[in-house]
Each structure stands twice: as C-alpha cells, then as structure tokens.
Scaffold this motif. Structure first.
Motif, PDB file in Angstrom:
ATOM      1  N   SER A   1     113.063 -49.629  18.551  1.00 58.26           N
ATOM      2  CA  SER A   1     113.452 -48.336  19.125  1.00 58.26           C
ATOM      3  C   SER A   1     112.290 -47.701  19.884  1.00 58.26           C
ATOM      4  O   SER A   1     112.523 -47.055  20.910  1.00 58.26           O
TER       5      SER A   1
ATOM      6  N   VAL B   1     103.197 -47.868  17.476  1.00 70.30           N
ATOM      7  CA  VAL B   1     104.176 -47.785  16.381  1.00 70.30           C
ATOM      8  C   VAL B   1     103.512 -47.161  15.156  1.00 70.30           C
ATOM      9  O   VAL B   1     102.462 -47.642  14.710  1.00 70.30           O
TER      10      VAL B   1
ATOM     11  N   ALA C   1     106.263 -47.172   9.583  1.00 66.90           N
ATOM     12  CA  ALA C   1     107.276 -48.208   9.807  1.00 66.90           C
ATOM     13  C   ALA C   1     106.928 -49.492   9.055  1.00 66.90           C
ATOM     14  O   ALA C   1     107.795 -50.317   8.782  1.00 66.90           O
TER      15      ALA C   1
ATOM     16  N   MET D   1     112.249 -49.793  13.905  1.00 71.43           N
ATOM     17  CA  MET D   1     111.427 -48.808  14.619  1.00 71.43           C
ATOM     18  C   MET D   1     110.638 -49.445  15.756  1.00 71.43           C
ATOM     19  O   MET D   1     110.400 -48.821  16.787  1.00 71.43           O
TER      20      MET D   1
END
Ligand code: PMP
Ligand code: GLU
Length: 399
Positions: A19, A362, A366, A16
């Motif tokens: 990404s 983030v 995650a 994550m």
C-alpha cells in the motif's frame, strides 16, 4: 442471514509494503517528485533472454492449463537448481510451483496449520507472515532479533518461545526487512531444535542470490537428511531475476505435504501462468551473468545508502549483508517535534516524511519493529542521493 464479511476477512490487515508503494505511485502520477524507498522490487527490467523465452512460449502455443503443480520443464529446472546451487536432491513430486513465493508460503501454512497451532516468527519480519499464519487459523509467536546481532534472533530466545502448540519456525535469510544473514551456526540451532521437537521449518530463501561481501548462501535443509524432511524451501524468480510481475514461486519439501499443497492449489488457483513458467525455467537454466551484474550494482547502492544514513546526526543503520533493505534507526527522533508536530512513532515519521519531503519509506511497525523504518535500495544511486538529501533536511528540522 446478514450480508456481512466473514470473521476471518474482517481482521486481515492489507500489506503495508504494497500500500505504501501504491501511495507513492499515485503521488507520482499526480505530478509529485517522489523518491520511493518503499517497495521491495528490483528497478531493473527482466533480462532480455527471459523476455524472449516468454515470447517464444506464446509463439509455441504454451497458452493452456499446465499441471496445477507446475510444468515438468520448470519443476525439473528447479530440481536441477537446488542440486547445483544448494546440494539439495529433490524429485519432481517434492516440488510445487505457485503464483509467486507469497502464494507458496500461503499454501504451506494452509497445508500444515490447524486452528491454534503456533508458528515462531523471528522479528523484525516480513509483513505477510503473521497475516498468512492467522489466515490459516494459526497463531504467530514473535521472537525478537536485535540490531547488534544483525537482527538474527538468539537460539535461547527461540527455544524459550517453543510450546506444545508450536508447529513451525520461519527463517528468512537473507532477511526482509533487515538484510541480516543467518550463519550456519544460527541455522544449526533451529535445525537441532526442529528435529528434537518435531517441528517444521519454513525457510524463505527468496533473497538467496542477493548476498554481499563474499558471503554465500546456506539453506537449513542442507544441514542433514532429517531436517531436510522437515523443511520447506521457499524460493522464486521475483527478486534475483527482476521478475516480480511474472508471479512464479516454488516450494521444495516433504512429499506428503507437497502433495497436499498440490490438492489445495488445484482447487484454489490451478497452475501458475504457463508462459511465465517457461520463462522461469529458462531463467534458472541459462547463464547467470545477469544475476551477478545486478548483485554488483546492489552492493554499490548498499554501500552508498549506509554511508549516507550514518552521516546524518540523529539516525543510523547497521550494515546489511544481503537482500536490498536497510533498517533506519529513528529511536532518537521519537518523542521530538517536526514543525511543531509530534513524532510519536515510525508510522508518524513515515507519513510526515512522505507529506513534507516526498520520500516513501515503510514504518517499522509493519515489520513488528517500532523505532525503525525500512528503506529499500532497489532504486538508482541518483535516487538514493536525492532521497538521503531530503531525509537529512527533514531530520535537521526536528527539534
Ligand atoms: N518472501 C519475502 C521475504 C519477500 O520479501 C517477498 C517479496 N514480495 C516474498 C516472499 C514474495 O515474493 P514473490 O511473491 O514476488 O515471489
Ligand atoms: N516483498 C516486497 C516488500 O516487502 C514486495 C511487497 C510485498 O509483497 O509485500 O516490499
């Protein structure tokens, strides 16, 4: 036979952190003014003398396969570094070079885990550990650290998580995503437990040099000859020399497992990039002023981001003492509304913030840390101020 994916690959979650960084870069390419707190990547260029070493490697024709476990030059530089900085004595056959510390960790788990073996992972944890353990057939067992203890888990909680299936314990100090630093006492608890129960310790020391407030790094492997024999010291050049794209990481550990990792790597990937290996050796062997300069700048950014976050009503963060991350506590915002839209968790918070204010963070999920978002301050002070202005505006619009 059906044209299907393997069972193993059907269930792998993509990274994550990578990404979100890719999404922020895409938005930037499309003309949006994105402030990126997503990627855990220094924004500095690789120091010039290291780039020059890579050019010299090309000119000298260092363009062929090297021994798959790494050149003697780089393994010697790693042994010297471990002795000089950490007082740890390793011989060349106790060290293996891989394509980044991520690859090193992957190889360790492949080498030590059988299906069903458990690995204790303190949380919040870096995104890749649980997936790497699963890819090796293992089972991650999470032990929660709390904000009031800098997210370092309590010894009794680790002890409670140990079972007859436990094979290894992961330590990340300084930590990604929290910036927490384990004290010698914290490390001693794990060392005693590991020796007593016959467990491996996977000690991820990739942020070793990024320590603030006069703290210095202690490796669990320094705590005695027996624990050293059971520990994998993982490190690399990505973070402290701003060399993320060069892909050089390494493992130092017990000779028999290092040999098995070498066999595995020789079939799976061969050697890490030959020019980058030479440049990494030069990075380790040369004057370390560049590291000190980057650390001084990171400390100033940390002070700035922590101050700016804690000035905003509704969010907060604890003071991290290492790496380049802060955990933004958003617990007070969960369940509330932003422009009529429910903030149900860190995922929604992060995606609403990116869409509405073009700030990339983030989500804590995650890292097994719902109620938080991770911000990387490996970005300029100007960007930190701009990003925090936007976060403050976003939070003020929440009812
Ligand atoms: N461990 C941790 C905790 C990290 O944050 C990272 C960053 N990607 C790595 C390992 C891997 O670093 P690299 O593969 O770039 O050497
Ligand atoms: N370690 C960095 C991070 O956590 C880089 C991305 C990754 O490898 O996951 O953001």
């Amino acid at each position: 036979m059906a044209l299907t994916l393997s069972h193993r690959c059907q269930h792998i979650a993509p990274s994550m952190t990578l990404s979100i960084d890719a999404r922020a870069k895409e938005m930037r390419a499309a003309g949006f003014d994105v402030v990126g707190f997503g990627a855990g990547e220094p924004d500095f260029n690789t120091p010039q003398h290291i780039c020059d070493a890579a050019k010299e490697a090309l000119d000298r024709g260092m363009t062929r396969y090297t021994p798959s476990s790494g050149t003697v030059e780089l393994r010697r530089a790693i042994c010297d570094k471990l002795w000089r900085d950490n007082g740890l004595s390793y011989s060349l056959d106790e060290v293996i070079v891989s394509s980044g510390a991520k690859h090193s960790l992957f190889n360790v788990f492949q080498a030590i885990l059988d299906p069903g073996d458990e690995v204790i992972i303190p949380t919040p944890c870096w995104v890749s550990y649980p997936e790497m353990v699963r890819m090796a057939g293992g089972v991650p067992v999470f032990v929660r650290g709390h904000e009031k203890n800098s997210f370092v888990p309590q010894g009794e909680d680790i002890l409670r998580a140990v079972s007859i299936r436990t094979k290894a314990i992961v330590i990340t100090s300084p930590s990604n995503p929290c910036g927490g630093v384990w004290t010698s006492d914290d490390l001693q608890v794990v060392a005693d437990l590991a020796v007593d129960r016959g467990l491996y310790v996977v000690s991820d020391e990739i942020y070793e040099k990024l320590l603030y407030d006069g703290l210095w790094h202690v490796s669990v492997a320094q705590l005695g000859e027996q624990i050293k024999q059971q520990t994998f010291v993982i490190n690399g050049v990505s973070k402290c020399y701003a060399m993320t794209g060069w892909r050089i990481g390494y493992t130092a550990g017990p000779r028999d497992v290092i040999r098995a990792m070498g066999n595995f790597q020789s079939q799976a990937a061969s050697n890490a990039n030959s020019m980058a290996q030479h440049a990494a050796a030069v990075a380790l062997n040369s004057d370390q002023t560049c590291v000190r300069e980057m650390v001084a700048e990171f400390q100033q950014r940390r002070d700035l981001i922590v101050q700016r976050i804690n000035e905003v009503e509704g969010i907060s963060c604890a003071m991290p003492h290492g790496a380049f991350y802060v955990m933004l506590n958003i617990k007070k915002l969960i369940g509330r509304l932003h422009h009529g839209q429910h903030i149900t968790g860190s995922m929604e918070f992060a995606s609403m913030l990116l869409k509405d204010k073009q700030v990339a963070v983030v989500p804590g999920v995650a890292f097994e840390a719902e109620g938080y978002c991770r911000l990387s301050y490996a970005t300029s002070r100007e960007q930190i101020n701009k990003g925090l202005d936007r976060i403050a505006a976003f939070v003020s619009e929440i009812e």
